[in-house]
Motif scaffolding. Structure first.
Motif, PDB file in Angstrom:
ATOM      1  N   GLY A 133      -9.487  -1.140   2.310  1.00 57.54           N
ATOM      2  CA  GLY A 133      -9.455  -1.267   0.846  1.00 57.54           C
ATOM      3  C   GLY A 133      -9.987  -0.216  -0.046  1.00 57.54           C
ATOM      4  N   VAL A 134     -10.146   0.639   0.247  1.00 60.61           N
ATOM      5  CA  VAL A 134     -10.740   1.762  -0.521  1.00 60.61           C
ATOM      6  C   VAL A 134      -9.536   3.039  -0.543  1.00 60.61           C
ATOM      7  CG1 VAL A 134     -12.269   3.567  -1.037  1.00 60.61           C
ATOM      8  CG2 VAL A 134     -13.064   1.531   0.082  1.00 60.61           C
ATOM      9  N   ASP A 151      -0.830  -7.291  -3.631  1.00 59.70           N
ATOM     10  CA  ASP A 151      -0.749  -7.513  -2.156  1.00 59.70           C
ATOM     11  C   ASP A 151      -1.536  -6.229  -1.571  1.00 59.70           C
ATOM     12  OD1 ASP A 151       0.263 -10.026  -2.254  1.00 59.70           O
ATOM     13  OD2 ASP A 151       2.333  -9.164  -2.153  1.00 59.70           O
ATOM     14  N   ALA A 152      -1.643  -5.288  -2.308  1.00 56.64           N
ATOM     15  CA  ALA A 152      -2.102  -4.307  -1.245  1.00 56.64           C
ATOM     16  C   ALA A 152      -3.599  -4.271  -0.952  1.00 56.64           C
ATOM     17  CB  ALA A 152      -1.996  -2.904  -2.500  1.00 56.64           C
ATOM     18  N   GLY A 153      -4.298  -4.981  -1.523  1.00 55.64           N
ATOM     19  CA  GLY A 153      -5.882  -5.173  -0.968  1.00 55.64           C
ATOM     20  C   GLY A 153      -6.693  -4.077  -1.615  1.00 55.64           C
ATOM     21  N   ILE A 154      -6.419  -3.487  -2.463  1.00 61.16           N
ATOM     22  CA  ILE A 154      -7.258  -2.325  -3.031  1.00 61.16           C
ATOM     23  C   ILE A 154      -8.726  -3.167  -3.531  1.00 61.16           C
ATOM     24  CG2 ILE A 154      -7.275  -0.252  -4.425  1.00 61.16           C
ATOM     25  CD1 ILE A 154      -5.592  -0.134  -1.944  1.00 61.16           C
ATOM     26  N   GLU A 155      -9.846  -2.777  -3.056  1.00 62.34           N
ATOM     27  CA  GLU A 155     -11.160  -3.148  -3.526  1.00 62.34           C
ATOM     28  C   GLU A 155     -11.730  -2.145  -4.595  1.00 62.34           C
ATOM     29  OE1 GLU A 155     -13.164  -4.402  -0.312  1.00 62.34           O
ATOM     30  OE2 GLU A 155     -11.755  -6.027   0.224  1.00 62.34           O
ATOM     31  N   SER A 156     -11.412  -0.793  -4.194  1.00 59.96           N
ATOM     32  CA  SER A 156     -12.191   0.019  -5.063  1.00 59.96           C
ATOM     33  C   SER A 156     -11.208   1.512  -4.890  1.00 59.96           C
ATOM     34  CB  SER A 156     -13.547   0.427  -4.509  1.00 59.96           C
ATOM     35  OG  SER A 156     -13.862   0.926  -3.336  1.00 59.96           O
ATOM     36  N   ILE A 157     -11.576   2.608  -5.693  1.00 58.37           N
ATOM     37  CA  ILE A 157     -11.212   3.947  -5.707  1.00 58.37           C
ATOM     38  C   ILE A 157     -12.222   4.890  -5.365  1.00 58.37           C
ATOM     39  CG2 ILE A 157      -9.506   5.220  -6.898  1.00 58.37           C
ATOM     40  CD1 ILE A 157      -8.478   3.277  -8.322  1.00 58.37           C
ATOM     41  N   ARG A 158     -11.791   5.801  -4.742  1.00 55.61           N
ATOM     42  CA  ARG A 158     -12.741   6.846  -4.475  1.00 55.61           C
ATOM     43  C   ARG A 158     -12.185   8.157  -4.649  1.00 55.61           C
ATOM     44  NH1 ARG A 158     -14.223   9.436   0.908  1.00 55.61           N
ATOM     45  NH2 ARG A 158     -15.987  10.940   0.345  1.00 55.61           N
ATOM     46  N   PHE A 159     -12.638   9.020  -5.965  1.00 53.84           N
ATOM     47  CA  PHE A 159     -12.177  10.347  -6.258  1.00 53.84           C
ATOM     48  C   PHE A 159     -12.868  11.301  -5.578  1.00 53.84           C
ATOM     49  CE2 PHE A 159     -11.202   7.054  -9.695  1.00 53.84           C
ATOM     50  CZ  PHE A 159      -9.846   7.179  -9.702  1.00 53.84           C
ATOM     51  N   GLN A 172       0.930  -1.071   0.039  1.00 51.30           N
ATOM     52  CA  GLN A 172       0.040   0.164  -0.202  1.00 51.30           C
ATOM     53  C   GLN A 172       0.806   1.192  -0.126  1.00 51.30           C
ATOM     54  OE1 GLN A 172      -2.569  -0.151   3.296  1.00 51.30           O
ATOM     55  NE2 GLN A 172      -3.925  -1.985   2.342  1.00 51.30           N
ATOM     56  N   SER A 173       1.944   1.287   0.788  1.00 53.38           N
ATOM     57  CA  SER A 173       2.791   2.402   0.806  1.00 53.38           C
ATOM     58  C   SER A 173       3.606   2.490  -0.381  1.00 53.38           C
ATOM     59  CB  SER A 173       3.620   2.414   2.190  1.00 53.38           C
ATOM     60  OG  SER A 173       4.773   1.289   2.071  1.00 53.38           O
ATOM     61  N   ARG A 181     -11.713   4.705 -13.730  1.00 52.32           N
ATOM     62  CA  ARG A 181     -11.271   3.884 -12.615  1.00 52.32           C
ATOM     63  C   ARG A 181     -10.898   2.340 -13.074  1.00 52.32           C
ATOM     64  NH1 ARG A 181     -14.752   4.716  -7.922  1.00 52.32           N
ATOM     65  NH2 ARG A 181     -15.818   6.059  -9.086  1.00 52.32           N
ATOM     66  N   VAL A 182     -11.544   1.872 -13.974  1.00 51.26           N
ATOM     67  CA  VAL A 182     -11.452   0.564 -14.403  1.00 51.26           C
ATOM     68  C   VAL A 182      -9.829   0.332 -14.982  1.00 51.26           C
ATOM     69  CG1 VAL A 182     -11.977  -1.429 -15.844  1.00 51.26           C
ATOM     70  CG2 VAL A 182     -13.807  -0.041 -14.994  1.00 51.26           C
ATOM     71  N   GLU A 183      -9.517   1.208 -15.756  1.00 53.63           N
ATOM     72  CA  GLU A 183      -8.337   0.924 -15.953  1.00 53.63           C
ATOM     73  C   GLU A 183      -7.175   1.262 -15.032  1.00 53.63           C
ATOM     74  OE1 GLU A 183      -5.142   3.794 -19.005  1.00 53.63           O
ATOM     75  OE2 GLU A 183      -7.243   3.878 -19.105  1.00 53.63           O
ATOM     76  N   ILE A 184      -7.495   2.197 -14.060  1.00 51.64           N
ATOM     77  CA  ILE A 184      -6.476   2.259 -12.562  1.00 51.64           C
ATOM     78  C   ILE A 184      -6.434   1.285 -11.961  1.00 51.64           C
ATOM     79  CG2 ILE A 184      -6.133   3.743 -10.900  1.00 51.64           C
ATOM     80  CD1 ILE A 184      -6.977   6.292 -12.338  1.00 51.64           C
ATOM     81  N   MET A 185      -7.586   0.842 -11.760  1.00 48.58           N
ATOM     82  CA  MET A 185      -7.739  -0.620 -10.868  1.00 48.58           C
ATOM     83  C   MET A 185      -7.114  -1.701 -11.509  1.00 48.58           C
ATOM     84  SD  MET A 185      -9.223  -0.319  -8.157  1.00 48.58           S
ATOM     85  CE  MET A 185      -9.843  -2.034  -7.742  1.00 48.58           C
ATOM     86  N   GLY A 186      -7.028  -1.829 -12.830  1.00 47.42           N
ATOM     87  CA  GLY A 186      -6.410  -2.869 -13.405  1.00 47.42           C
ATOM     88  C   GLY A 186      -4.900  -2.755 -13.326  1.00 47.42           C
ATOM     89  N   HIS A 187      -4.411  -1.629 -13.418  1.00 44.30           N
ATOM     90  CA  HIS A 187      -2.859  -1.345 -13.177  1.00 44.30           C
ATOM     91  C   HIS A 187      -2.442  -1.826 -11.523  1.00 44.30           C
ATOM     92  CE1 HIS A 187      -1.828   0.505 -17.193  1.00 44.30           C
ATOM     93  NE2 HIS A 187      -2.868   1.249 -16.944  1.00 44.30           N
ATOM     94  N   ILE A 188      -3.358  -1.336 -11.046  1.00 44.52           N
ATOM     95  CA  ILE A 188      -3.031  -1.644  -9.449  1.00 44.52           C
ATOM     96  C   ILE A 188      -2.984  -3.233  -9.066  1.00 44.52           C
ATOM     97  CG2 ILE A 188      -4.144  -1.406  -7.050  1.00 44.52           C
ATOM     98  CD1 ILE A 188      -5.012   1.222  -7.767  1.00 44.52           C
ATOM     99  N   ALA A 189      -4.111  -3.835  -9.867  1.00 42.54           N
ATOM    100  CA  ALA A 189      -4.207  -5.251  -9.559  1.00 42.54           C
ATOM    101  C   ALA A 189      -3.078  -6.057 -10.193  1.00 42.54           C
ATOM    102  CB  ALA A 189      -5.542  -5.770 -10.287  1.00 42.54           C
TER     103      ALA A 189
END
Length: 162
Positions: free
Chosen positions: A97-98, A129-137, A70-71, A116-124
């Protein structure tokens, strides 16, 4: 039989200890090594390891993978979102996880919501291991009228008709 010289005795002793390269004989029962323990020299798991391997093993044992990922995600926001996008947005933090991202305008927040979908794909892919489930802008916060030169004490002006 004559008494052997000291040199002869040393030669025979070395021949017995180190073996005769021309003779094919066994020295009896060979000792077997117990390779289960880590205290056995030359046993399994005793090879030197690189520092990176040792640190990753330690973080996995202590359960630090998720906080470290995460960091690292927060620190590498420029590579993750792109240079132009990172100029107008900054990650605020991760909670439950947000990932919360603060944007400099509502237009940028809206644009990033569409990405959002594209950024979540890069994060995944980069930080599983970061455990990001969603993003809030978030856009910028509206100014508060509760304090400052234009505020009045009490309930404020009300409709006096009636």
């Amino acid at each position: 039989m004559a008494e052997q010289s000291e040199a002869g005795r040393v030669y025979l002793r070395f021949k017995d200890v180190f073996g005769d390269p021309n003779a094919k004989r066994s020295r009896g029962k060979r000792r077997t090594r117990d390779e289960t323990g880590s205290s056995v020299p030359f046993g399994a798991g005793r090879d030197p390891r690189g520092l990176g391997d040792a640190i990753s093993s330690l973080t996995r044992q202590l359960g630090w993978n998720s906080p470290l990922a995460q960091s690292e995600l927060l620190a590498s926001w420029v590579e993750l979102a792109g240079e132009e996008t990172a100029k107008h947005s900054t990650p605020a933090g991760i909670e439950d996880g947000v990932l919360t991202v603060s944007c400099e305008s509502t237009a940028w927040a809206t644009q990033l919501r569409m990405m959002r979908v594209e950024i979540m794909g890069h994060i995944a892919v980069k930080y599983p291991d970061a455990g990001i489930e969603s993003i809030r802008f978030q856009g910028p916060n509206a100014p508060s009228w509760k304090k400052g030169p234009r505020s009045i004490p009490g309930r404020g002006p009300r409709d006096t008709y009636g």
